[in-house]
Every structure is written in structure tokens, then in C-alpha cells.
Scaffold this active site. Structure first.
Site, PDB file in Angstrom:
ATOM      1  N   ARG A   1       0.804  -1.222   0.000  1.00 32.93           N
ATOM      2  CA  ARG A   1       0.000   0.000   0.000  1.00 32.93           C
ATOM      3  C   ARG A   1       0.842   1.280   0.000  1.00 32.93           C
ATOM      4  O   ARG A   1       0.310   2.371  -0.134  1.00 32.93           O
ATOM      5  CB  ARG A   1      -0.976  -0.018   1.192  1.00 32.93           C
TER       6      ARG A   1
ATOM      7  N   ASP B   1       7.235  -1.442  11.261  1.00 30.88           N
ATOM      8  CA  ASP B   1       6.512  -0.324  10.642  1.00 30.88           C
ATOM      9  C   ASP B   1       5.803   0.529  11.697  1.00 30.88           C
ATOM     10  O   ASP B   1       4.851   1.230  11.387  1.00 30.88           O
ATOM     11  CB  ASP B   1       5.514  -0.843   9.605  1.00 30.88           C
TER      12      ASP B   1
ATOM     13  N   GLY C   1      -6.789  -6.041  17.039  1.00 32.17           N
ATOM     14  CA  GLY C   1      -7.143  -7.123  17.958  1.00 32.17           C
ATOM     15  C   GLY C   1      -7.717  -6.503  19.224  1.00 32.17           C
ATOM     16  O   GLY C   1      -7.263  -5.450  19.666  1.00 32.17           O
TER      17      GLY C   1
END
Ligand code: UD1
Ligand code: MG
Length: 462
Positions: free
Chosen positions: A25, A115, A151
Site C-alpha cells: 500500500r 513499521d 485485535g
């Protein structure tokens, strides 16, 4: 005793950085973790934080064909272990790619995503604390404005019992606001057993690191939650998120500089790098950009619109406005670099001046020497770079071209507009230009000829 110490000696810590993602992306040929924030790669930011948090060993998990990522890891931490995850089968699978490093053992194991560059050393230290107190693992919890995709932390009676990935969560579980930030600390004692117990029985058929929480609970071990800010665990998947992270980091760096005593009248216009260093009573005017590797000593002033990278500015020096200091520049005490002056791989010794419109590349300007406006160090002959050396107290007249390799001795003078190709001895005057000639009355003769309707200019000859 600090929580990260046991009986006086610091706890050992293996940091495993997951960086096997493709980052499609980002729409870039560059692997995701090699994009930059604050003058460092994302991976470099994470590795810097890991070091600051006191890790004693580092493993970086990279994807196949990610030699550039491995090289960046090695450049920053030469003894880092590089593990290749051949297939992307989930975060637990990625951690187990670093099996060799894990087998060497450590008191604490930290798992960090490559990241997620805004994680702080404080986040990591806090995450290790529950491990030192006996927890099998600890995760970061945060409350995002929009929890979609994260999550969820399932807490029962104050205990973290499981993490449910968004895809696998029930409608009720999706209402939980406390989410998993992604970082995890594991006790070295239990890490291997927990990781190896993780299965891929979920919608994505991936080995989820987050399943370690339920597994720990099932064997009577405890899992802790350490709450952090959303900004700290911001992950980067797109160029827009990269720009957002840069903005957050710049705010942090500006605040740290102000807190350390730097004067900035418009800090929001100043761009810093994570490694920018300031002495006492430094002033930075608006619209200054600091690339990587800049140190500014006490009392120096960086005037507006200057751009610095890989440069050291000495005590009390004055830079700009509109100056450009490129890598390898060293500016001495009280030296002055004025508007539209560019330096590269060059030393300006104490008290030297280059106040206007000059290029000083690959050379030295001796103590108190003066470089006149428009002086150029002609350092490149089309094939190679050469050096120019200006002695102490020398005076280079305006608009001179110094054709390197060349040296100007101490106290020598260069006449304005000279092209200097030969070395100049100390205290000499060098002139390298066409001599001026005077044609008395020439202009009068021209005007008369024009008045008489003649088109031709008067001859150059008398
Ligand atoms: C993960 C967490 C989720 C958490 C979220 C926070 C798991 C299973 N889920 O989800 O609970 O809320 O982060 O951002 O851990 N990676 C590899 N190899 C793999 C898979 C991932 O190296 O096989 C790396 C990725 O490059 C990335 C990191 O691990 O840096 C996390 O993977 P990602 O797919 O982003 O996990 P999320 O779905 O965001
Ligand atoms: Mg993610």
C-alpha cells in the site's frame, strides 16, 4: 531496584523486529521499513528505540529478497541477527523465524513491528516491567478512535485472558474499546513453549502471536496489559500514514528541543531529525530544515530558511539566512556563513567568514579568512573532486574562482574576479584576470558618431 534488573545485574533482552511485510500500500519499489521519518528509516527508528530501551541482542525478521532491509539492519546494529521469513504466515510464524536467536535465551523477549516507528523507549521499558515481576507476557493496550481492524483485549476480573483479532471477533467483542497495540514482551523462560503452541485455526489461517495470551492463561501463566497512547503504536501502511507519523514525530522533536532550551519563535516551521543535537542557548529562526546528522554548539544562531545535513556548527557561529550546509561541513567557533552560501565536505575554521553567494566544496577555510561574495571552489573537473585550501587570515576577493587542487597561503590576497589555478604563497597578492584598459574620450566619440547617423561604433584603436 529497577524492574528491569534482577539482583543488581540488568536483565538481558532480545528484541525481535518484524519487518517481513511487503508494504504494497506504500505504492513504492522501496521496502516499507526503508521509508523515512525524522531523517531515519522506519527500521532505523525502531532499532534506535530498541537500543535506547537496553536490549542486549537484536534479531530482524525480513522477507525473501529483502537484502536492502538486512543491510540497513546491519548498518545500524552490526551484530544483529537477520532471519528470513520465507512465507508470510502470521506474526507468530515471523517471530519463530528468529528461532536461532531465541534459542540463545534472554530474560526478556521484545517483539516490535518494523513499521511502528513512534514507539518510545519508555513504552518498551514499561512493557518489560511485568515480565520482571513474573508475568509470562505483556502487551500494549490502547484506545483508538476507531478500533476497526485491531485485535481486542479480552479482560476478565482485571486479568487479560485473550486477544481476539478483528476478523474473528463476535459483535460483542468488537464493541471492546481496548485494543492491542501490537508490541509484546515475553518471558524468556516461557517464550518458546508459548510460540510453538500457537496454531493457525482462525479465519485467515495465520499463526497469530496474539494467541500466546490465551495459551498462557490455559497453562496458569499470567499476561499483563500496559496502556500506551494511540500515537505511540501508530503503524504505517500508506504514504498518508507516513506523513502523519512525520508530523507527530516533528511535534515531539520540537518540544524536546524547546524543553532543552533552544529558542524558536516559530517551532512549527522548523523540521528536525531524530538525531539533531543542540547545545545551550541556540537560536533557530523560522523555516529551517535539519536533515540527519547535525550538531549545533552553544550560542550558535541558525537564521531563517537554512538547510543543514551532516554538519557541525561551532559555538557562537552564525548560519544563513538561506544557507545550505551539506554533509561533511564543519563550522568553527564564531564563524559566519551568510545568505546563499553552500558548503559540502568543507571546514570553516574559527572566525572564518563567507557572507554571501558562495560555493565552498571539498576544502578548508583557515581561521579568520574571508571569502568574498560570489567565490566558487571549482572542485570538480568532470571526472574527479579536488581540494581547495585557504590559509589562516587569507582574503579572497569577490567573484573569484579557485580551481582545485589549489592552495592559498596564510595571509595572502586574491584580487576580485580572479581565476586561481596555481598555488598562492603566503602573504602574496594573486591576480588572475584580464587587465583593465582605459580608452580616454571613447564614449564621447561614440555619441558623436551616433548623432551623425553613423551605425558603426568607434574603433577600439585610438
Ligand atoms: C497486529 C495484531 C493486532 C494488533 C495490530 C496492531 C497479530 C496477529 N495481530 O495485526 O492484534 O491490533 O497488529 O497494529 O499480531 N509480519 C511479518 N510476517 C508475517 C506477518 C506480519 O513480518 O507473516 C509483520 C508485518 O510486516 C507487520 C507486523 O508483523 O510489521 C504486523 O503484521 P500486520 O499484518 O500488520 O498485523 P495486523 O493485522 O495489523
Ligand atoms: Mg498492521
Amino acid at each position: 531496584m529497577n524492574a528491569t534488573e534482577k539482583s543488581g545485574s540488568p536483565r538481558t533482552c532480545l528484541a525481535i523486529v518484524l519487518a517481513a511485510g511487503e508494504g504494497t500500500r506504500m505504492r513504492s519499489a522501496l521496502p516499507k521499513v526503508l521509508h523515512q521519518v525524522g531523517g531515519r528509516t522506519l527500521l532505523g527508528s525502531v532499532l534506535g528505540t530498541v537500543k535506547a530501551a537496553g536490549s542486549t541482542a537484536t534479531a530482524v525478521v525480513v522477507g525473501p529478497d529483502h537484502e536492502a532491509v538486512a543491510a540497513e539492519a546491519k548498518r545500524l546494529i552490526s551484530d544483529a541477527t537477520i532471519a528470513v521469513q520465507m512465507e508470510r504466515r502470521g506474526t507468530a510464524h515471523a517471530v519463530l523465524a528468529a528461532r536461532e536467536a531465541l534459542a540463545k535465551g534472554a530474560d526478556d523477549i521484545l517483539v516490535i513491528f518494523g513499521d511502528t516507528p513512534l514507539v518510545t523507549a519508555d513504552n518498551l521499558s514499561r512493557l518489560r516491567e511485568p515480565i520482571a515481576r513474573g508475568a509470562a507476557l505483556a502487551v500494549t493496550g490502547f484506545r483508538p478512535a476507531d478500533p476497526t481492524g485491531y485485535g481486542r483485549l479480552l479482560v476478565k476480573d482485571g486479568k487479560l485472558i485473550a486477544i481476539r483479532e478483528h476478523n474473528d471477533a463476535s459483535d460483542d467483542e468488537r464493541k471492546i474499546e481496548l485494543c492491542n497495540g501490537g508490541l509484546m514482551a515475553l518471558s524468556g523462560k516461557h517464550a518458546m513453549a508459548l510460540l510453538e503452541g500457537i496454531k493457525d485455526d482462525n479465519r485467515k489461517k495465520e499463526f497469530y502471536l496474539t494467541d500466546a495470551v490465551a495459551l498462557a492463561n490455559a497453562t496458569g501463566l499470567t499476561a499483563a496489559v500496559v496502556e500506551v497512547e494511540e500515537d505511540d503504536v501508530r503503524g504505517i501502511n500508506t504514504k498518508a500514514q507516513l506523513a502523519e507519523a512525520e508530523a507527530i514525530l516533528q511535534q515531539r522533536l520540537r518540544k524536546a528541543a524547546l524543553d532543552a532550551g533552544v529558542t524558536m519563535v516559530a517551532p512549527e516551521t522548523v523540521f528536525l531529525s531524530a538525531d539533531t543535537k543542540f547545545g545551550r542557548d541556540v537560536t533557530v529562526e523560522p523555516y529551517v530544515v535539519f536533515g540527519a546528522g547535525v550538531t549545533i554548539d552553544d550560542n550558535a544562531v541558525i537564521h531563517a530558511f537554512s538547510h543543514l545535513a551532516g554538519a557541525h556548527v561551532g559555538e557562537g557561529a552564525s548560519i544563513g539566512p538561506y544557507a545550505r550546509l551539506r554533509p561533511g561541513t564543519k563550522i568553527g567557533k564564531g564563524a559566519r556563513v551568510g545568505n546563499f552560501v553552500e558548503l559540502k565536505e568543507a571546514v570553516m575554521e574559527d572566525g572564518a567568514k563567507a557572507n554571501h553567494l558562495s560555493y565552498i566544496g571539498d576544502g578548508r577555510v583557515g581561521e579568520n579568512a574571508n571569502i568574498g561574495a560570489g567565490t566558487i571552489f571549482c572542485n570538480y573537473d568532470g571526472a574527479q573532486k579536488h581540494r581547495t585550501d585557504i590559509g589562516k587570515g587569507a582574503f579572497v576577493g569577490s567573484n573569484s574562482a579557485l580551481v582545485a587542487p589549489v592552495s592559498v597561503g596564510e595571509g595572502a590576497y586574491i584580487g576580485s574576479g580572479s581565476v586561481i589555478t596555481d598555488n598562492v604563497p603566503a602573504n602574496a597578492l594573486a591576480l588572475g584576470r584580464v587587465r583593465q584598459t582605459i580608452k580616454e574620450g571613447w564614449a564621447d566619440r561614440l555619441r558623436k558618431l551616433k548623432a551623425a547617423g553613423k551605425k558603426k561604433a568607434p574603433s577600439e584603436q585610438p
